[in-house]
Design an enzyme around this catalytic site. Structure first.
Site, short mmCIF file in Angstrom:
data_model
loop_
_atom_site.label_atom_id
_atom_site.label_comp_id
_atom_site.label_asym_id
_atom_site.label_seq_id
_atom_site.Cartn_x
_atom_site.Cartn_y
_atom_site.Cartn_z
N ARG A 32 12.65 27.73 81.17
CA ARG A 32 13.53 26.81 81.57
C ARG A 32 13.90 25.74 80.29
NH1 ARG A 32 12.22 21.40 82.25
NH2 ARG A 32 9.96 21.73 82.25
N TYR A 88 -10.80 40.58 83.47
CA TYR A 88 -10.10 40.20 82.26
C TYR A 88 -9.15 41.02 81.63
CZ TYR A 88 -10.42 38.50 77.35
OH TYR A 88 -10.18 38.21 75.90
P1 NAD Z 1 -12.52 30.07 74.56
O1 NAD Z 1 -13.06 30.27 75.98
O2 NAD Z 1 -13.32 29.40 73.30
O3 NAD Z 1 -11.09 29.24 74.83
C1 NAD Z 1 -10.45 29.48 75.99
C2 NAD Z 1 -9.96 28.02 76.20
O4 NAD Z 1 -9.17 28.14 77.75
C3 NAD Z 1 -10.97 26.79 76.67
O5 NAD Z 1 -10.79 25.86 76.10
C4 NAD Z 1 -10.87 26.85 78.22
O6 NAD Z 1 -11.58 25.62 78.62
C5 NAD Z 1 -9.63 27.21 78.61
N1 NAD Z 1 -9.23 27.50 79.95
C6 NAD Z 1 -9.62 28.64 80.51
N2 NAD Z 1 -9.14 28.59 81.80
C7 NAD Z 1 -8.07 27.65 81.75
C8 NAD Z 1 -7.25 27.04 82.87
N3 NAD Z 1 -7.23 27.94 84.04
N4 NAD Z 1 -6.41 26.26 82.65
C9 NAD Z 1 -6.58 25.55 81.30
N5 NAD Z 1 -7.32 25.78 80.31
C10 NAD Z 1 -8.19 27.05 80.47
O7 NAD Z 1 -12.06 31.37 74.01
P2 NAD Z 1 -11.32 31.76 72.67
O8 NAD Z 1 -12.05 32.78 71.79
O9 NAD Z 1 -10.68 30.57 71.77
O10 NAD Z 1 -9.91 32.64 73.18
C11 NAD Z 1 -8.95 32.04 73.37
C12 NAD Z 1 -7.85 33.19 73.64
O11 NAD Z 1 -7.75 34.17 72.67
C13 NAD Z 1 -8.00 33.65 75.37
O12 NAD Z 1 -6.96 33.99 75.77
C14 NAD Z 1 -8.74 35.03 74.90
O13 NAD Z 1 -8.45 36.19 75.79
C15 NAD Z 1 -8.00 35.36 73.54
N6 NAD Z 1 -9.04 36.63 72.68
C16 NAD Z 1 -9.98 36.02 72.12
C17 NAD Z 1 -10.76 36.98 71.45
C18 NAD Z 1 -11.79 36.39 70.35
O14 NAD Z 1 -12.68 37.55 70.02
N7 NAD Z 1 -12.05 35.10 70.41
C19 NAD Z 1 -10.29 38.18 71.38
C20 NAD Z 1 -9.38 38.94 72.17
C21 NAD Z 1 -8.56 37.65 72.80
#
Ligand code: NAD
Ligand code: UDP
Length: 312
Positions: free
Chosen positions: A106, A145
């Site tokens: 959008r 996931y």
């Molecule tokens: P994290 O759990 O610290 O952060 C995720 C954030 O998303 C949190 O603040 C949580 O409250 C928020 N969240 C979850 N569900 C939500 C929803 N429905 N609506 C709004 N907010 C929501 O994890 P992270 O390590 O910071 O990961 C961040 C992103 O990176 C994720 O998408 C994760 O899949 C991806 N990732 C991280 C890693 C890693 O090693 N840290 C590896 C691969 C992918």
């Protein structure tokens, strides 16, 4: 030029560091988070910046705003947290992607998806390159996931092909650093917390499974570079540190670095736990001119310092 940027999952581990970095670069940043695994503690130090806005919202519900760029990070990342409510995890990945892609379409924003090495599942190809389609159990306990993130990638490419949305898909490999949740069950936070408390360190399986750990600052450099690549580059692109360690090596290193009295205890390997994981980062090197610089000991030192401060 100042951009207005939405970061979903902005109060999480990676999201909070990203908000900080984007603000430091002179942008206007909006953090959107439902605080499932994130916390205000992670972003409270940014709140007196007038260019930072904080929104409590769930990405499974539509959201309306005018922005130039969207980083879609909202999703629990640790196995314990994403398995806590598997259906919600799928909704967050899938509905979240649909809502954020709809928004990007959008307002004609560029949008980056935080995808994951988990799209490769328990890989049969090593190291993993972006053209490997993966080996995922579609009905296992990690599938909420893995398949959620795979569906999100599919949605990103469908919006790109069908609606010309400018997309960037980043496959993130295990990343660690300050502001990881102390109880999120991920291996680095677990091992540091147990070591600092001189408690037993649980190794799942024989400890010979491998992971490659990237320090948060290196990862964010790759993320921002990806967002700034020419429009023709969509990814998917692996971003992670190719230095591979066994989980046992990691535990021994953390014990040594913290001077801990902790002992290793061996527990059963959870279902579908990948045996090997290592990114092939040649595409990131070529397209983003990126590679990680912070080695495991250096990154662990900073992370241990952080946990020393927050653990009573
Ligand atoms: P994290 O759990 O610290 O952060 C995720 C954030 O998303 C949190 O603040 C949580 O409250 C928020 N969240 C979850 N569900 C939500 C929803 N429905 N609506 C709004 N907010 C929501 O994890 P992270 O390590 O910071 O990961 C961040 C992103 O990176 C994720 O998408 C994760 O899949 C991806 N990732 C991280 C890693 C890693 O090693 N840290 C590896 C691969 C992918
Ligand atoms: N692991 C472990 N002890 C722990 C936590 C994790 O042995 O206290 C192992 C886990 O079984 C996996 C690896 O460490 O093989 C990495 O786990 P993590 O949950 O950090 O991330 P994953 O890469 O599996 O998503």
């Amino acid at each position: 030029m100042k951009k207005r940027i939405l970061v979903t999952g902005g109060a999480g581990f990676l999201g909070s560091h990203l908000c900080e970095r984007l603000l430091n670069e002179g942008n206007e940043v909006i953090s959107l988070d439902n605080y499932f695994t994130g916390s205000k503690e992670n972003i409270v130090h940014l709140m007196d910046n007038p260019y930072f806005e904080v929104v409590r919202h769930d990405v499974t519900m539509p959201f309306f705003i005018e922005v130039d760029e969207i980083y879609n990070l909202a999703c629990p990342a640790s196995p314990i947290h994403y398995q806590y409510n598997a259906i919600k995890t799928i909704k967050t990945s899938v509905m979240g992607a649909i809502n954020m892609l709809g928004l990007a379409k959008r307002v004609k924003a560029k949008i980056l998806q935080a995808s994951t090495s988990e799209v490769y599942g328990d890989p049969k190809v090593h190291p993993q390159k972006e053209d490997y389609w993966g080996h995922v159990n579609p009905i296992g306990i990690r599938s909420c996931y893995d398949e959620g993130k795979r569906c999100a990638e599919s949605l990103f490419f469908s919006y790109y092909r069908q609606n010309d949305v400018r997309i960037k898909v980043m496959r993130i490999f295990n990343t660690y650093g300050p502001r990881m949740h102390p109880n999120d069950g991920r291996v680095i936070s677990n091992f540091i917390v147990q070591s600092l408390k001189n408690e037993d360190i649980p190794i799942y399986g024989d400890g010979f499974q491998t992971r490659s750990f990237c320090y948060v600052d290196d990862l964010l450099e790759g993320m921002v570079r990806l967002m700034n690549t020419p429009e023709s580059f969509t990814g998917p692109v692996n971003v992670g540190n190719p230095n591979e360690f066994t989980i046992k090596q990691l535990a021994e290193l953390v014990i040594k670095m913290t001077g801990s009295k902790s002992k290793l205890i061996f527990q059963p390997l959870p279902q579908d736990d990948p045996l090997q994981r290592q990114p092939d980062i040649s595409l990131a090197k070529k397209e983003l001119d990126w590679e990680p610089f912070i080695n495991l000991e250096e990154g662990l030192e900073k992370t241990i310092d952080y946990f020393k401060k927050i653990i009573k």
